[in-house]
Write a protein that holds these residues in place. Structure first.
Motif, PDB file in Angstrom:
ATOM      1  N   ILE A   9     -13.328  12.928   0.848  1.00 41.72           N
ATOM      2  CA  ILE A   9     -12.273  12.154   1.523  1.00 41.72           C
ATOM      3  C   ILE A   9     -11.334  11.527   0.498  1.00 41.72           C
ATOM      4  CG2 ILE A   9     -11.776  10.203   3.061  1.00 41.72           C
ATOM      5  CD1 ILE A   9     -13.136  12.405   4.578  1.00 41.72           C
ATOM      6  N   VAL A  10     -11.892  10.931  -0.556  1.00 36.83           N
ATOM      7  CA  VAL A  10     -11.069  10.312  -1.597  1.00 36.83           C
ATOM      8  C   VAL A  10     -10.162  11.360  -2.237  1.00 36.83           C
ATOM      9  CG1 VAL A  10     -11.151   9.264  -3.905  1.00 36.83           C
ATOM     10  CG2 VAL A  10     -12.579   8.359  -2.069  1.00 36.83           C
ATOM     11  N   TYR A  11     -10.717  12.519  -2.538  1.00 40.26           N
ATOM     12  CA  TYR A  11      -9.906  13.583  -3.129  1.00 40.26           C
ATOM     13  C   TYR A  11      -8.757  13.974  -2.206  1.00 40.26           C
ATOM     14  CZ  TYR A  11      -8.258  18.055  -4.737  1.00 40.26           C
ATOM     15  OH  TYR A  11      -7.447  19.071  -5.139  1.00 40.26           O
ATOM     16  N   LYS A  12      -9.048  14.173  -0.934  1.00 44.23           N
ATOM     17  CA  LYS A  12      -8.017  14.589   0.011  1.00 44.23           C
ATOM     18  C   LYS A  12      -6.902  13.548   0.100  1.00 44.23           C
ATOM     19  CE  LYS A  12     -10.804  17.421   3.134  1.00 44.23           C
ATOM     20  NZ  LYS A  12     -11.303  17.487   4.531  1.00 44.23           N
ATOM     21  N   ILE A  13      -7.278  12.279   0.171  1.00 45.40           N
ATOM     22  CA  ILE A  13      -6.276  11.210   0.268  1.00 45.40           C
ATOM     23  C   ILE A  13      -5.429  11.153  -0.992  1.00 45.40           C
ATOM     24  CG2 ILE A  13      -5.939   8.703   0.342  1.00 45.40           C
ATOM     25  CD1 ILE A  13      -8.423   8.592   2.216  1.00 45.40           C
ATOM     26  N   LEU A  14      -6.081  11.106  -2.154  1.00 47.81           N
ATOM     27  CA  LEU A  14      -5.338  10.993  -3.409  1.00 47.81           C
ATOM     28  C   LEU A  14      -4.482  12.232  -3.668  1.00 47.81           C
ATOM     29  CD1 LEU A  14      -7.940   9.284  -5.778  1.00 47.81           C
ATOM     30  CD2 LEU A  14      -6.011   8.228  -4.579  1.00 47.81           C
ATOM     31  N   ALA A  15      -5.019  13.404  -3.382  1.00 50.85           N
ATOM     32  CA  ALA A  15      -4.249  14.637  -3.591  1.00 50.85           C
ATOM     33  C   ALA A  15      -3.017  14.653  -2.691  1.00 50.85           C
ATOM     34  CB  ALA A  15      -5.130  15.857  -3.338  1.00 50.85           C
ATOM     35  N   TYR A  16      -3.187  14.259  -1.442  1.00 46.05           N
ATOM     36  CA  TYR A  16      -2.061  14.210  -0.515  1.00 46.05           C
ATOM     37  C   TYR A  16      -0.994  13.237  -1.019  1.00 46.05           C
ATOM     38  CZ  TYR A  16       0.694  13.110   3.621  1.00 46.05           C
ATOM     39  OH  TYR A  16       1.741  12.881   4.492  1.00 46.05           O
ATOM     40  N   LEU A  17      -1.418  12.048  -1.428  1.00 40.65           N
ATOM     41  CA  LEU A  17      -0.460  11.049  -1.913  1.00 40.65           C
ATOM     42  C   LEU A  17       0.260  11.544  -3.164  1.00 40.65           C
ATOM     43  CD1 LEU A  17      -2.505   7.756  -1.405  1.00 40.65           C
ATOM     44  CD2 LEU A  17      -0.654   8.655   0.029  1.00 40.65           C
ATOM     45  N   TYR A  18      -0.445  12.235  -4.037  1.00 37.02           N
ATOM     46  CA  TYR A  18       0.153  12.733  -5.280  1.00 37.02           C
ATOM     47  C   TYR A  18       1.167  13.845  -4.986  1.00 37.02           C
ATOM     48  CZ  TYR A  18       0.321  14.074 -10.235  1.00 37.02           C
ATOM     49  OH  TYR A  18       0.723  14.344 -11.522  1.00 37.02           O
ATOM     50  N   VAL A  19       0.819  14.750  -4.105  1.00 40.57           N
ATOM     51  CA  VAL A  19       1.730  15.837  -3.731  1.00 40.57           C
ATOM     52  C   VAL A  19       3.005  15.263  -3.109  1.00 40.57           C
ATOM     53  CG1 VAL A  19       2.039  17.741  -2.086  1.00 40.57           C
ATOM     54  CG2 VAL A  19      -0.017  17.634  -3.506  1.00 40.57           C
ATOM     55  N   GLN A  20       2.847  14.289  -2.227  1.00 41.28           N
ATOM     56  CA  GLN A  20       4.010  13.678  -1.579  1.00 41.28           C
ATOM     57  C   GLN A  20       4.872  12.930  -2.597  1.00 41.28           C
ATOM     58  OE1 GLN A  20       3.670  15.678   1.048  1.00 41.28           O
ATOM     59  NE2 GLN A  20       4.682  14.084   2.219  1.00 41.28           N
ATOM     60  N   LEU A  21       4.243  12.256  -3.538  1.00 42.82           N
ATOM     61  CA  LEU A  21       4.979  11.535  -4.580  1.00 42.82           C
ATOM     62  C   LEU A  21       5.798  12.509  -5.419  1.00 42.82           C
ATOM     63  CD1 LEU A  21       5.534   8.902  -6.225  1.00 42.82           C
ATOM     64  CD2 LEU A  21       3.518   9.511  -7.583  1.00 42.82           C
ATOM     65  N   LYS A  22       5.172  13.587  -5.860  1.00 38.45           N
ATOM     66  CA  LYS A  22       5.879  14.563  -6.699  1.00 38.45           C
ATOM     67  C   LYS A  22       7.011  15.242  -5.942  1.00 38.45           C
ATOM     68  CE  LYS A  22       2.474  17.079  -8.242  1.00 38.45           C
ATOM     69  NZ  LYS A  22       1.661  18.017  -9.041  1.00 38.45           N
ATOM     70  N   ALA A  23       6.832  15.429  -4.651  1.00 40.42           N
ATOM     71  CA  ALA A  23       7.864  16.075  -3.841  1.00 40.42           C
ATOM     72  C   ALA A  23       8.961  15.105  -3.403  1.00 40.42           C
ATOM     73  CB  ALA A  23       7.226  16.716  -2.607  1.00 40.42           C
ATOM     74  N   GLY A  24       8.728  13.803  -3.610  1.00 43.70           N
ATOM     75  CA  GLY A  24       9.685  12.799  -3.175  1.00 43.70           C
ATOM     76  C   GLY A  24       9.727  12.653  -1.666  1.00 43.70           C
ATOM     77  N   GLU A  25       8.630  13.005  -1.029  1.00 41.06           N
ATOM     78  CA  GLU A  25       8.548  12.977   0.431  1.00 41.06           C
ATOM     79  C   GLU A  25       7.795  11.738   0.911  1.00 41.06           C
ATOM     80  OE1 GLU A  25       9.860  15.217   2.551  1.00 41.06           O
ATOM     81  OE2 GLU A  25      10.678  16.401   0.911  1.00 41.06           O
TER      82      GLU A  25
END
Length: 113
Positions: A9-25
């Motif tokens: 769960i922690v991985y999924k949350i952090l990975a999602y937040l990181y992807v969104q940050l890098k995409a500027g979304e």
């Protein structure tokens, strides 16, 4: 490792937040809610995970408050972001690397997920 394992769960949350940050979304709080696509766990467990993400300094823009000395209320998740400490944890943690391998295996077995 189960799909509701803490580190999954922690991985999924952090990975999602990181992807969104890098995409500027902007993030979609529904995806990271207790019954959301990425989490899908009971409320008490979800709260435990978020309290630890905040206390570990892995996320910012979200807070929690103890109500009546016991219950924990998580603030709105719309402004949550991964922190540099969260990115480092995501990229460098050996246990999370095992989670990535687990999730790859699950996807290979059940490609519709």
């Amino acid at each position: 490792m189960a799909k509701d394992d803490y580190f999954v769960i922690v991985y999924k949350i952090l990975a999602y937040l990181y992807v969104q940050l890098k995409a500027g979304e902007q993030i979609d709080p529904r995806l990271i809610s207790a019954d959301g696509y990425l989490c899908s766990v009971n409320d008490k467990y979800w709260t435990y995970i978020w309290v630890n993400l905040v206390d570990s300094g892995f996320v910012s823009g979200v807070s929690y408050e103890r109500a009546w000395g016991k219950d924990v209320v998580i603030s709105d998740l719309e402004d949550v972001q991964i922190t540099p400490a969260g990115i480092e944890y995501l990229c460098e943690n050996n246990r999370l690397k095992k989670v990535v391998e687990y999730l790859k295996d699950v996807k290979a077995i059940t490609p519709f997920i």
